[in-house]
Write a protein that holds these residues in place. Structure first.
Motif, PDB file in Angstrom:
ATOM      1  N   SER A 159       0.832  -1.208   0.000  1.00  0.00           N
ATOM      2  CA  SER A 159       0.000   0.000   0.000  1.00  0.00           C
ATOM      3  C   SER A 159       0.869   1.261   0.000  1.00  0.00           C
ATOM      4  CB  SER A 159      -0.931  -0.005   1.213  1.00  0.00           C
ATOM      5  OG  SER A 159      -0.159  -0.057   2.404  1.00  0.00           O
ATOM      6  N   ARG A 160       2.160   1.101  -0.277  1.00  0.00           N
ATOM      7  CA  ARG A 160       3.093   2.233  -0.329  1.00  0.00           C
ATOM      8  C   ARG A 160       3.811   2.245  -1.674  1.00  0.00           C
ATOM      9  NH1 ARG A 160       5.603   2.728   5.629  1.00  0.00           N
ATOM     10  NH2 ARG A 160       4.806   4.833   5.470  1.00  0.00           N
ATOM     11  N   PRO A 161       4.165   3.417  -2.165  1.00  0.00           N
ATOM     12  CA  PRO A 161       4.910   3.475  -3.416  1.00  0.00           C
ATOM     13  C   PRO A 161       6.297   2.839  -3.268  1.00  0.00           C
ATOM     14  CG  PRO A 161       4.351   5.698  -2.642  1.00  0.00           C
ATOM     15  CD  PRO A 161       3.886   4.732  -1.613  1.00  0.00           C
ATOM     16  N   ALA A 162       6.846   2.406  -4.379  1.00  0.00           N
ATOM     17  CA  ALA A 162       8.201   1.862  -4.425  1.00  0.00           C
ATOM     18  C   ALA A 162       9.005   2.690  -5.423  1.00  0.00           C
ATOM     19  CB  ALA A 162       8.186   0.397  -4.848  1.00  0.00           C
ATOM     20  N   ARG A 163      10.312   2.645  -5.264  1.00  0.00           N
ATOM     21  CA  ARG A 163      11.204   3.342  -6.193  1.00  0.00           C
ATOM     22  C   ARG A 163      12.356   2.400  -6.484  1.00  0.00           C
ATOM     23  NH1 ARG A 163      15.489   7.232  -5.807  1.00  0.00           N
ATOM     24  NH2 ARG A 163      15.475   6.977  -3.557  1.00  0.00           N
ATOM     25  N   TYR A 164      12.676   2.262  -7.771  1.00  0.00           N
ATOM     26  CA  TYR A 164      13.776   1.380  -8.143  1.00  0.00           C
ATOM     27  C   TYR A 164      14.521   1.913  -9.355  1.00  0.00           C
ATOM     28  CZ  TYR A 164      10.239  -0.675 -11.311  1.00  0.00           C
ATOM     29  OH  TYR A 164       9.251  -0.871 -12.242  1.00  0.00           O
ATOM     30  N   CYS A 165      15.719   1.392  -9.532  1.00  0.00           N
ATOM     31  CA  CYS A 165      16.588   1.768 -10.633  1.00  0.00           C
ATOM     32  C   CYS A 165      16.732   0.557 -11.549  1.00  0.00           C
ATOM     33  CB  CYS A 165      17.946   2.186 -10.073  1.00  0.00           C
ATOM     34  SG  CYS A 165      19.154   2.615 -11.322  1.00  0.00           S
ATOM     35  N   VAL A 166      16.619   0.791 -12.848  1.00  0.00           N
ATOM     36  CA  VAL A 166      16.792  -0.260 -13.840  1.00  0.00           C
ATOM     37  C   VAL A 166      18.045   0.068 -14.650  1.00  0.00           C
ATOM     38  CG1 VAL A 166      15.764  -1.481 -15.804  1.00  0.00           C
ATOM     39  CG2 VAL A 166      14.293  -0.564 -13.994  1.00  0.00           C
ATOM     40  N   VAL A 167      18.956  -0.891 -14.730  1.00  0.00           N
ATOM     41  CA  VAL A 167      20.160  -0.742 -15.546  1.00  0.00           C
ATOM     42  C   VAL A 167      20.033  -1.753 -16.682  1.00  0.00           C
ATOM     43  CG1 VAL A 167      22.679  -0.864 -15.617  1.00  0.00           C
ATOM     44  CG2 VAL A 167      21.512  -0.036 -13.547  1.00  0.00           C
TER      45      VAL A 167
END
Length: 190
Positions: free
Chosen positions: A175-183
């Motif tokens: 129920s919370r946003p996520a943040r990620y990096c894609v390489v």
């Protein structure tokens, strides 16, 4: 900015299709997107979803991140934050930002994603031209990635390395946003 990004995508798809020597019909056959939808995208009259853009990118033989670069981008090794393009997927609401310098002759592309709570994006494309390697590093929150039959639960700090050779689904089960990096390491257009 939304209209600006749609026009950037339009110009980029037209440019890449022209470089490939593909007609609208040939690209439609190669990627499974209708000729009329491709035409709308190329005129900047559509807000295509991430799934449609992934199919177009695969048909054009490039990564999804390549579609967000400016056409005939001048190669420069620095990507200033103010110049990094952002795009929001109209279907899932995820926000992506190309971090890497556009048009720079490197096989590596970096993308940051802000993934809303409960969001899900499923890319059906399995076969991609060449070999595309991808790593996903979760910076905040939690996401689930299913690559073919393999499901991976990733928490903040976790990193998943994969070859994109099967359908892939991203899901934020919380129920919370996520943040990620894609390489991404993929063949680049000539």
């Amino acid at each position: 900015m939304k209209d600006g990004i749609n026009h950037r995508i339009a110009a980029r798809v037209r440019e890449l299709r022209g470089r490939s020597g593909l007609s609208l019909e040939a690209l439609a056959d190669a990627c499974g997107v209708s000729r009329s939808m491709i035409s709308l995208v190329e005129r900047g009259e559509s807000s295509p979803t991430a799934v449609v853009l992934e199919k177009l990118a695969t048909g054009l033989g490039v990564s999804l991140a390549t579609l967000f670069e400016p056409p005939a981008a001048a190669a420069h090794p620095v990507s200033r934050r103010a110049d990094q393009v952002e795009w929001r997927d109209p279907a899932s609401g995820y926000l992506r930002r190309n971090v890497s310098p556009g048009g720079y002759p490197s096989p590596i592309q970096i993308v940051e994603v802000q993934f809303p709570a409960g969001a899900r994006v499923a890319y059906e494309t399995a076969a991609r031209p060449g070999t595309t390697h991808q790593q996903v590093w979760v910076l905040q929150g939690k996401i689930e990635i299913t690559l073919g039959e393999d499901r991976h639960e990733l928490d903040a700090g976790d990193c998943l390395a994969m070859v994109l050779d099967r359908p892939i689904t991203y899901r934020n089960p919380t129920s919370r946003p996520a943040r990620y990096c894609v390489v991404i390491v993929a063949p680049r257009p000539v």
